[in-house]
Design a protein around this motif. Structure first.
Motif, short mmCIF file in Angstrom:
data_model
loop_
_atom_site.label_atom_id
_atom_site.label_comp_id
_atom_site.label_asym_id
_atom_site.label_seq_id
_atom_site.Cartn_x
_atom_site.Cartn_y
_atom_site.Cartn_z
N GLN A 44 0.69 -1.16 -0.18
CA GLN A 44 -0.04 0.01 -0.01
C GLN A 44 0.84 1.39 -0.10
O GLN A 44 0.37 2.33 -0.26
CB GLN A 44 -1.03 0.13 1.08
N GLY A 45 1.99 1.17 0.48
CA GLY A 45 2.99 2.30 0.39
C GLY A 45 4.49 2.01 -0.28
O GLY A 45 5.19 0.76 0.26
N ILE A 46 5.02 2.98 -0.78
CA ILE A 46 6.39 2.79 -1.06
C ILE A 46 7.05 4.15 -1.13
O ILE A 46 6.50 5.30 -1.10
CB ILE A 46 6.57 2.16 -2.80
N GLU A 47 8.37 4.13 -0.93
CA GLU A 47 9.12 5.58 -1.07
C GLU A 47 10.46 5.21 -1.40
O GLU A 47 11.01 3.99 -1.48
CB GLU A 47 8.92 6.04 0.19
N SER A 48 11.09 6.52 -1.59
CA SER A 48 12.74 6.32 -2.11
C SER A 48 13.38 7.10 -0.73
O SER A 48 12.81 8.24 -0.36
CB SER A 48 12.86 7.30 -3.43
N ARG A 49 14.21 6.54 -0.19
CA ARG A 49 15.07 7.10 0.88
C ARG A 49 16.17 8.18 0.12
O ARG A 49 16.74 8.98 1.00
CB ARG A 49 15.66 6.41 1.90
N GLU A 50 16.30 8.05 -1.20
CA GLU A 50 17.37 8.69 -2.02
C GLU A 50 16.73 10.46 -2.24
O GLU A 50 17.74 11.05 -2.43
CB GLU A 50 17.80 7.98 -3.03
N HIS A 51 15.45 10.42 -2.16
CA HIS A 51 14.85 11.66 -2.60
C HIS A 51 14.29 12.32 -1.61
O HIS A 51 13.66 11.60 -0.57
CB HIS A 51 13.84 11.55 -4.06
N ASP A 52 14.19 13.72 -1.78
CA ASP A 52 13.50 14.61 -0.64
C ASP A 52 12.01 14.10 -0.33
O ASP A 52 11.50 13.94 0.83
CB ASP A 52 13.47 15.90 -1.03
N PHE A 53 11.24 13.98 -1.48
CA PHE A 53 9.77 13.46 -1.09
C PHE A 53 9.53 12.53 -2.69
O PHE A 53 8.98 13.22 -3.68
CB PHE A 53 8.73 14.78 -1.35
N LEU A 54 9.76 11.40 -2.47
CA LEU A 54 9.15 10.43 -3.15
C LEU A 54 8.38 9.35 -2.34
O LEU A 54 9.06 8.49 -2.06
CB LEU A 54 10.39 9.55 -4.13
N ILE A 55 6.95 9.56 -2.32
CA ILE A 55 6.08 8.60 -1.65
C ILE A 55 4.96 8.15 -2.60
O ILE A 55 4.29 9.00 -3.22
CB ILE A 55 5.66 9.23 -0.29
N GLY A 56 4.77 6.87 -2.65
CA GLY A 56 3.66 6.24 -3.61
C GLY A 56 2.71 5.70 -2.64
O GLY A 56 3.26 4.78 -1.68
#
Length: 90
Positions: A44-56
């Motif tokens: 239900q949720g994904i994100e990148s820790r490499e980017h300031d705000f990349l959340i899906g």
């Protein structure tokens, strides 16, 4: 959801979602982490820790506007958009 950005933004350990989809992420791509699953194990949720705000998210927080955790998520998106606009003016 531990130390994920999504967890910090929502401010809750679990929340109700209105996932209306019949498909979901099976495996995250390079640089993307799975940070939230529903009771059935669907992502239900994904994100990148490499980017300031990349959340899906796989649900529709914009349809849950009276829910405070969802409000925090939407506000965070607006703030991130404003920061991006300042760094990258047209």
């Amino acid at each position: 959801m531990g130390a994920s950005k999504l967890h910090r933004l929502l401010g809750v350990t679990w929340c109700r979602v209105n996932s209306l989809h019949h498909q979901a992420v099976y495996q995250a791509g390079k640089g993307i982490e799975i940070v939230a699953r529903d009771r059935d194990g669907l992502v239900q949720g994904i994100e990148s820790r490499e980017h300031d705000f990349l959340i899906g998210v796989q649900w529709h927080p914009e349809w849950l506007i009276f829910n405070r955790p969802q409000q925090r998520l939407i506000r965070a998106l607006v703030r991130a958009s404003k920061r991006h606009a300042k760094r990258h003016p047209r």
